[in-house]
Design a protein around this motif. Structure first.
Motif, PDB file in Angstrom:
ATOM      1  N   ILE A   1     -91.501  19.016 -38.826  1.00 45.88           N
ATOM      2  CA  ILE A   1     -91.987  18.844 -40.201  1.00 45.88           C
ATOM      3  C   ILE A   1     -91.801  17.427 -40.700  1.00 45.88           C
ATOM      4  O   ILE A   1     -92.644  16.891 -41.419  1.00 45.88           O
ATOM      5  CB  ILE A   1     -91.260  19.827 -41.143  1.00 45.88           C
ATOM      6  CG1 ILE A   1     -91.612  21.270 -40.781  1.00 45.88           C
ATOM      7  CG2 ILE A   1     -91.604  19.554 -42.611  1.00 45.88           C
ATOM      8  CD1 ILE A   1     -90.840  22.311 -41.549  1.00 45.88           C
TER       9      ILE A   1
ATOM     10  N   TYR B   1     -83.261  26.627 -43.601  1.00 43.46           N
ATOM     11  CA  TYR B   1     -84.283  27.539 -44.127  1.00 43.46           C
ATOM     12  C   TYR B   1     -85.379  27.730 -43.084  1.00 43.46           C
ATOM     13  O   TYR B   1     -85.809  28.860 -42.802  1.00 43.46           O
ATOM     14  CB  TYR B   1     -84.835  26.933 -45.422  1.00 43.46           C
ATOM     15  CG  TYR B   1     -86.010  27.622 -46.062  1.00 43.46           C
ATOM     16  CD1 TYR B   1     -85.829  28.560 -47.074  1.00 43.46           C
ATOM     17  CD2 TYR B   1     -87.315  27.282 -45.704  1.00 43.46           C
ATOM     18  CE1 TYR B   1     -86.912  29.157 -47.703  1.00 43.46           C
ATOM     19  CE2 TYR B   1     -88.404  27.868 -46.322  1.00 43.46           C
ATOM     20  CZ  TYR B   1     -88.204  28.813 -47.318  1.00 43.46           C
ATOM     21  OH  TYR B   1     -89.290  29.388 -47.936  1.00 43.46           O
ATOM     22  N   HIS B   2     -85.828  26.624 -42.487  1.00 39.75           N
ATOM     23  CA  HIS B   2     -86.905  26.717 -41.505  1.00 39.75           C
ATOM     24  C   HIS B   2     -86.419  27.274 -40.178  1.00 39.75           C
ATOM     25  O   HIS B   2     -87.183  27.963 -39.478  1.00 39.75           O
ATOM     26  CB  HIS B   2     -87.562  25.348 -41.318  1.00 39.75           C
ATOM     27  CG  HIS B   2     -88.444  24.959 -42.457  1.00 39.75           C
ATOM     28  ND1 HIS B   2     -89.566  25.669 -42.802  1.00 39.75           N
ATOM     29  CD2 HIS B   2     -88.355  23.938 -43.365  1.00 39.75           C
ATOM     30  CE1 HIS B   2     -90.148  25.114 -43.861  1.00 39.75           C
ATOM     31  NE2 HIS B   2     -89.413  24.062 -44.220  1.00 39.75           N
TER      32      HIS B   2
ATOM     33  N   GLU C   1     -86.850  22.024 -35.776  1.00 38.76           N
ATOM     34  CA  GLU C   1     -87.548  22.328 -37.036  1.00 38.76           C
ATOM     35  C   GLU C   1     -87.689  21.077 -37.894  1.00 38.76           C
ATOM     36  O   GLU C   1     -88.750  20.831 -38.494  1.00 38.76           O
ATOM     37  CB  GLU C   1     -86.785  23.416 -37.791  1.00 38.76           C
ATOM     38  CG  GLU C   1     -86.862  24.794 -37.156  1.00 38.76           C
ATOM     39  CD  GLU C   1     -86.023  24.948 -35.897  1.00 38.76           C
ATOM     40  OE1 GLU C   1     -86.295  25.858 -35.100  1.00 38.76           O
ATOM     41  OE2 GLU C   1     -85.085  24.127 -35.700  1.00 38.76           O
TER      42      GLU C   1
ATOM     43  N   GLN D   1     -92.659  22.367 -47.043  1.00 35.17           N
ATOM     44  CA  GLN D   1     -93.101  23.722 -46.689  1.00 35.17           C
ATOM     45  C   GLN D   1     -92.105  24.797 -47.134  1.00 35.17           C
ATOM     46  O   GLN D   1     -91.779  25.727 -46.393  1.00 35.17           O
ATOM     47  CB  GLN D   1     -93.367  23.809 -45.174  1.00 35.17           C
ATOM     48  CG  GLN D   1     -94.428  22.828 -44.697  1.00 35.17           C
ATOM     49  CD  GLN D   1     -94.623  22.848 -43.197  1.00 35.17           C
ATOM     50  OE1 GLN D   1     -94.404  23.870 -42.541  1.00 35.17           O
ATOM     51  NE2 GLN D   1     -95.040  21.728 -42.632  1.00 35.17           N
TER      52      GLN D   1
ATOM     53  N   TRP E   1     -83.597  22.469 -43.594  1.00 35.34           N
ATOM     54  CA  TRP E   1     -83.913  22.702 -42.177  1.00 35.34           C
ATOM     55  C   TRP E   1     -83.319  24.018 -41.700  1.00 35.34           C
ATOM     56  O   TRP E   1     -83.874  24.664 -40.793  1.00 35.34           O
ATOM     57  CB  TRP E   1     -83.437  21.517 -41.340  1.00 35.34           C
ATOM     58  CG  TRP E   1     -83.921  20.213 -41.902  1.00 35.34           C
ATOM     59  CD1 TRP E   1     -83.178  19.123 -42.257  1.00 35.34           C
ATOM     60  CD2 TRP E   1     -85.278  19.856 -42.219  1.00 35.34           C
ATOM     61  NE1 TRP E   1     -83.961  18.132 -42.770  1.00 35.34           N
ATOM     62  CE2 TRP E   1     -85.272  18.543 -42.759  1.00 35.34           C
ATOM     63  CE3 TRP E   1     -86.505  20.516 -42.104  1.00 35.34           C
ATOM     64  CZ2 TRP E   1     -86.423  17.893 -43.179  1.00 35.34           C
ATOM     65  CZ3 TRP E   1     -87.661  19.873 -42.521  1.00 35.34           C
ATOM     66  CH2 TRP E   1     -87.611  18.582 -43.046  1.00 35.34           C
TER      67      TRP E   1
ATOM     68  N   ARG F   1     -86.536  30.888 -40.703  1.00 30.40           N
ATOM     69  CA  ARG F   1     -87.936  31.331 -40.775  1.00 30.40           C
ATOM     70  C   ARG F   1     -88.557  31.474 -39.390  1.00 30.40           C
ATOM     71  O   ARG F   1     -89.279  32.448 -39.117  1.00 30.40           O
ATOM     72  CB  ARG F   1     -88.737  30.320 -41.603  1.00 30.40           C
ATOM     73  CG  ARG F   1     -90.230  30.625 -41.707  1.00 30.40           C
ATOM     74  CD  ARG F   1     -90.943  29.623 -42.602  1.00 30.40           C
ATOM     75  NE  ARG F   1     -90.906  28.273 -42.073  1.00 30.40           N
ATOM     76  CZ  ARG F   1     -91.776  27.783 -41.183  1.00 30.40           C
ATOM     77  NH1 ARG F   1     -92.762  28.558 -40.718  1.00 30.40           N
ATOM     78  NH2 ARG F   1     -91.684  26.537 -40.762  1.00 30.40           N
TER      79      ARG F   1
END
Length: 537
Positions: A114, A150-151, A110, A213, A148, A154
């Motif tokens: 990004i 968080y992503h 991730e 993001q 990271w 997600r």
């Protein structure tokens, strides 16, 4: 005089302390309870927020039952907690997944997708890193940084992510359940790496959120550590056995408050912490960052100062490993099963009591044996999730005693590595004397080894394992006007013991330290060869 209930949420348990504060901080009572840390084979490290709450309720009720009158007259509840976990909670304040702990290192893909696109430096996109550094003063350059996680949630658990209302850290998750308020103290907001740099009104940066993001609707209100964020909801008050009118303060993270509780609050003050994790922190009045060493001046409980911070993921955790694998198999009659930060009890011989006696019989330098305290990767002064712990230079003459001492010396060598990195930063001026806090400071032997390795005087405060809780309690003292500010908190914190470096041990520790620092560089490719496949599984 005021009564304060302070919760110290560590990696493996909570300690709940009742204090009275007037011209000093006096611990009236305390209770502790452990909870789980789930280490997963793919680099994950998770905890169940319901376990935090259950431990909080159990320890609170113990304190209330033993101290009913003081519990009725609390000036406030406050918190000290582990930082950089990531928890998404729903609109009722309940976690929708297990917390991703600060040690979690699953989000490599991730982060790369990004933040790793060409052009890069050290694997990080130059332009995005520059945007973050310019606007927030910090770059999320570690796979363990919360953004990271968080992503990862997600992309890997989209149903749980979709139920999330706000992104919170450990103590903020507890506060949301207690009060129904969704907040982050300023230091917790900084640890998300989304906080606007040098803003008089703390706020999350919209440009950086867009760059990384992050959905702005997930970010909570930012408050100061000394702010009252609300009062107990009736249901939670009844569960805890407290009055619904009890004020709940925002509190702070462990990286912010352990220094406060140790009395290291003025520019140039340095403290060393050894609990499950470990660190060195020096107070500075200037923001500064060293990306090459993965160190930065972080926001603390005092909005007028910064803490130049260097973290070791596993410090006391190494001694727990020693307990389980080098000690309990043969000498469990001397040990109990309590966490190293919980301190001593006259009725039992604790881990530190026993280790202190054994380690003191070994020669400084452990007969040439070295231990690297990297059981779960390392963050600074180098970032590498694949590095691991090792004993080095074992011979036929090496015994368990030398190995035990080498573990303590290895943690102390890493602390010296931190301090020398602090000294190389022209904005950071570590103090000649260092405050020592955490469970490690319960051992006179460990304190003396630290003094000898650092070649600095070491000062230990009373009940050093409670430094975080003391720091949290002092926030209530500030909020009620009992003391003026964070940088005056040292007036209420007294040194209990001092240790001076033994010059006779300087040469052997200089030699051992030089070898210790060289071990990672010499073996980096081997760690990658052995552990890269595991990290991807």
């Amino acid at each position: 005089m005021i009564n304060v209930l302070a919760y110290d949420f560590g990696t493996t348990g909570v300690k709940t302390c009742l204090f009275t504060i007037s011209d000093g901080v006096v611990k009236v009572d305390s209770a502790s309870q452990n909870y789980g840390l789930h280490i997963l084979p793919n680099g994950g490290a998770e905890q169940d927020p319901d376990d935090w709450w259950d431990a909080l309720v159990a320890t609170t009720r113990q304190i209330v039952e033993r101290n009913p009158e003081r519990a009725k007259s609390l000036a406030g509840i406050s918190f000290c907690a582990q930082m950089q976990s990531m928890v998404m909670v729903d609109a009722e304040g309940r976690a929708v997944h297990r917390s991703m702990n600060y040690m979690d290192q699953r989000a490599t893909a991730e982060m790369k997708s990004i933040f790793g696109k060409f052009p890069t430096f050290a694997g990080i996109n130059i332009f995005k890193a520059a945007t973050c550094l310019r606007r927030t003063g910090i770059v999320p350059a570690s796979v363990k940084d919360p953004v990271w996680k968080y992503h990862w949630l997600r992309l890997n658990r989209p149903e749980e992510f979709a139920r999330g209302h706000k992104w919170l850290d450990v103590k903020e998750t507890i506060i949301a359940r207690m009060t129904g308020e969704f907040v982050m103290s300023r230091d917790s907001a900084f640890s998300t790496m989304l906080l606007v740099k040098n803003s008089p009104t703390p706020q999350f940066d919209p440009v950086v959120m867009r760059t990384l993001q992050i959905d702005p609707k997930h970010m909570p209100k930012i408050v100061e550590s000394t702010d009252i964020v609300g009062k107990l909801r009736p249901e939670q008050a009844e569960e805890l056995g407290l009055s619904p009118d009890t004020p709940v303060y925002a509190g702070g993270g462990d990286a912010s408050l352990i220094g406060v509780g140790a009395g290291a609050v003025k520019a140039g003050d340095t403290h060393v912490y050894m609990g499950t994790s470990g660190w060195v922190s020096t107070v500075t009045d200037k923001y500064t960052v060293d990306l090459t060493a993965m160190m930065a001046a972080i926001v603390g409980a005092n909005p007028a100062a910064f803490n130049y911070f260097s973290e070791l993921e596993t410090a006391g955790k190494c001694l727990e490993w020693v307990r389980d694998h080098l000690a309990l198999d043969e000498i469990n009659v001397f040990l109990d099963q309590r966490h190293v930060a919980q301190g001593t009890n006259a009725a039992h011989a604790s881990l530190y009591d026993y280790l202190s006696k054994v380690i003191a019989t070994a020669e400084p330098g452990s007969g040439g044996v070295l231990f690297t305290p990297w059981l779960h990767g390392n963050r600074s002064p180098f970032e590498d999730p694949l590095v691991r712990a090792a004993f080095f230079n074992i011979s036929l003459e090496t015994g368990k005693t030398e190995m035990l001492r080498a573990v303590v010396e290895g943690v102390c060598f890493h602390m010296r590595w931190f301090i020398e990195a602090h000294e190389r930063n022209r904005h950071v001026h570590p103090s000649a004397r260092v405050r020592f806090a955490g469970g490690g400071a319960l051992s006179d032997t460990t304190a003396q080894i630290l003094a000898d390795v650092l070649q600095r005087g070491i000062d230990v405060v009373d009940t050093p394992q409670d430094a975080g809780a003391v720091g949290a309690a002092l926030l209530v003292a500030i909020g009620t006007g009992l003391i003026e500010s964070v940088d005056s908190a040292d007036q209420l914190v007294e040194v209990a013991q001092s240790f001076e470096p033994n010059p006779d041990n300087a040469a052997v520790y200089d030699r051992q330290f030089e070898a210790f620092v060289g071990l990672y560089k010499a073996n980096r490719k081997i760690y990658r060869m052995l552990n890269a496949e595991k990290a991807l599984s």
